[in-house]
Design a protein around this motif. Structure first.
Motif, PDB file in Angstrom:
ATOM      1  N   THR A 299       0.854  -1.183   0.000  1.00  0.00           N
ATOM      2  CA  THR A 299       0.000   0.000   0.000  1.00  0.00           C
ATOM      3  C   THR A 299       0.893   1.238   0.000  1.00  0.00           C
ATOM      4  O   THR A 299       2.113   1.120  -0.072  1.00  0.00           O
ATOM      5  CB  THR A 299      -0.919   0.017   1.237  1.00  0.00           C
ATOM      6  OG1 THR A 299      -0.095  -0.041   2.413  1.00  0.00           O
ATOM      7  CG2 THR A 299      -1.889  -1.157   1.230  1.00  0.00           C
ATOM      8  N   VAL A 300       0.278   2.404   0.099  1.00  0.00           N
ATOM      9  CA  VAL A 300       1.049   3.640   0.204  1.00  0.00           C
ATOM     10  C   VAL A 300       0.506   4.478   1.353  1.00  0.00           C
ATOM     11  O   VAL A 300      -0.669   4.367   1.718  1.00  0.00           O
ATOM     12  CB  VAL A 300       1.025   4.467  -1.105  1.00  0.00           C
ATOM     13  CG1 VAL A 300       1.738   3.744  -2.223  1.00  0.00           C
ATOM     14  CG2 VAL A 300      -0.386   4.831  -1.504  1.00  0.00           C
ATOM     15  N   LEU A 301       1.377   5.299   1.906  1.00  0.00           N
ATOM     16  CA  LEU A 301       0.979   6.268   2.927  1.00  0.00           C
ATOM     17  C   LEU A 301       0.883   7.629   2.265  1.00  0.00           C
ATOM     18  O   LEU A 301       1.796   8.042   1.551  1.00  0.00           O
ATOM     19  CB  LEU A 301       2.000   6.327   4.059  1.00  0.00           C
ATOM     20  CG  LEU A 301       2.236   5.045   4.843  1.00  0.00           C
ATOM     21  CD1 LEU A 301       3.316   5.282   5.897  1.00  0.00           C
ATOM     22  CD2 LEU A 301       0.956   4.553   5.473  1.00  0.00           C
ATOM     23  N   VAL A 302      -0.222   8.309   2.509  1.00  0.00           N
ATOM     24  CA  VAL A 302      -0.422   9.668   2.029  1.00  0.00           C
ATOM     25  C   VAL A 302      -0.369  10.573   3.249  1.00  0.00           C
ATOM     26  O   VAL A 302      -1.136  10.390   4.194  1.00  0.00           O
ATOM     27  CB  VAL A 302      -1.780   9.817   1.310  1.00  0.00           C
ATOM     28  CG1 VAL A 302      -1.983  11.247   0.843  1.00  0.00           C
ATOM     29  CG2 VAL A 302      -1.883   8.842   0.145  1.00  0.00           C
ATOM     30  N   GLU A 303       0.542  11.530   3.234  1.00  0.00           N
ATOM     31  CA  GLU A 303       0.680  12.453   4.360  1.00  0.00           C
ATOM     32  C   GLU A 303      -0.003  13.764   4.032  1.00  0.00           C
ATOM     33  O   GLU A 303       0.105  14.279   2.923  1.00  0.00           O
ATOM     34  CB  GLU A 303       2.152  12.715   4.667  1.00  0.00           C
ATOM     35  CG  GLU A 303       2.341  13.615   5.866  1.00  0.00           C
ATOM     36  CD  GLU A 303       3.810  13.845   6.221  1.00  0.00           C
ATOM     37  OE1 GLU A 303       4.058  14.468   7.254  1.00  0.00           O
ATOM     38  OE2 GLU A 303       4.678  13.410   5.455  1.00  0.00           O
ATOM     39  N   GLY A 304      -0.734  14.285   5.011  1.00  0.00           N
ATOM     40  CA  GLY A 304      -1.394  15.563   4.834  1.00  0.00           C
ATOM     41  C   GLY A 304      -1.787  16.160   6.165  1.00  0.00           C
ATOM     42  O   GLY A 304      -1.420  15.651   7.228  1.00  0.00           O
ATOM     43  N   ASP A 305      -2.533  17.239   6.104  1.00  0.00           N
ATOM     44  CA  ASP A 305      -3.038  17.879   7.316  1.00  0.00           C
ATOM     45  C   ASP A 305      -4.274  17.125   7.787  1.00  0.00           C
ATOM     46  O   ASP A 305      -5.145  16.786   6.980  1.00  0.00           O
ATOM     47  CB  ASP A 305      -3.399  19.338   7.038  1.00  0.00           C
ATOM     48  CG  ASP A 305      -2.185  20.160   6.645  1.00  0.00           C
ATOM     49  OD1 ASP A 305      -1.105  19.924   7.211  1.00  0.00           O
ATOM     50  OD2 ASP A 305      -2.317  21.032   5.766  1.00  0.00           O
ATOM     51  N   VAL A 306      -4.363  16.875   9.065  1.00  0.00           N
ATOM     52  CA  VAL A 306      -5.526  16.193   9.629  1.00  0.00           C
ATOM     53  C   VAL A 306      -6.753  17.080   9.454  1.00  0.00           C
ATOM     54  O   VAL A 306      -6.730  18.269   9.775  1.00  0.00           O
ATOM     55  CB  VAL A 306      -5.314  15.875  11.121  1.00  0.00           C
ATOM     56  CG1 VAL A 306      -6.559  15.255  11.727  1.00  0.00           C
ATOM     57  CG2 VAL A 306      -4.115  14.961  11.298  1.00  0.00           C
ATOM     58  N   VAL A 307      -7.821  16.506   8.943  1.00  0.00           N
ATOM     59  CA  VAL A 307      -9.066  17.251   8.746  1.00  0.00           C
ATOM     60  C   VAL A 307      -9.847  17.227  10.050  1.00  0.00           C
ATOM     61  O   VAL A 307     -10.141  16.166  10.590  1.00  0.00           O
ATOM     62  CB  VAL A 307      -9.906  16.642   7.603  1.00  0.00           C
ATOM     63  CG1 VAL A 307     -11.242  17.345   7.486  1.00  0.00           C
ATOM     64  CG2 VAL A 307      -9.138  16.706   6.292  1.00  0.00           C
TER      65      VAL A 307
END
Length: 106
Positions: free
Chosen positions: A72-80
């Protein structure tokens, strides 16, 4: 924040599955499994991201991802934490929703 579903995991059964969205402010939301790395990382299949790109007329996902040993892949972002968005999605407790600003398709 208003959201529109773009892609849903092909293995989804019964709703509340890994999903991608676009928002009314031009960002992308990725809903996926929460990881030991914390809520800023959503774990999804690469295929979900490719489906997102294709549904928007692009060839590939160009946003940030980190491959995992599980395929799989990890997508990093700002927590909504937008209450309206979270209520419209109905996020399960084992999942996270991250927001990515900027271009994610090419």
């Amino acid at each position: 924040m208003k959201v529109q579903v773009i892609a849903v995991s092909a293995s989804c059964e019964g709703g509340n599955c890994p999903t991608t969205y676009v928002t009314d402010r031009g960002s992308v939301l990725v809903q996926g499994d929460r990881t030991a790395r914390g809520r800023r990382f959503a774990e999804v299949t690469q295929q979900l991201l490719l489906d997102h790109a294709a549904r928007l007329g692009a060839l590939r996902w160009a946003g940030p991802v980190t491959p995992t040993s599980a395929g799989t892949v990890l997508v990093e972002g700002d927590v909504v934490d937008d209450v309206e968005a979270l209520q419209s999605i109905g996020l399960p407790s084992h999942e996270t929703l991250v927001e990515i600003q900027g271009k994610v398709i090419a």
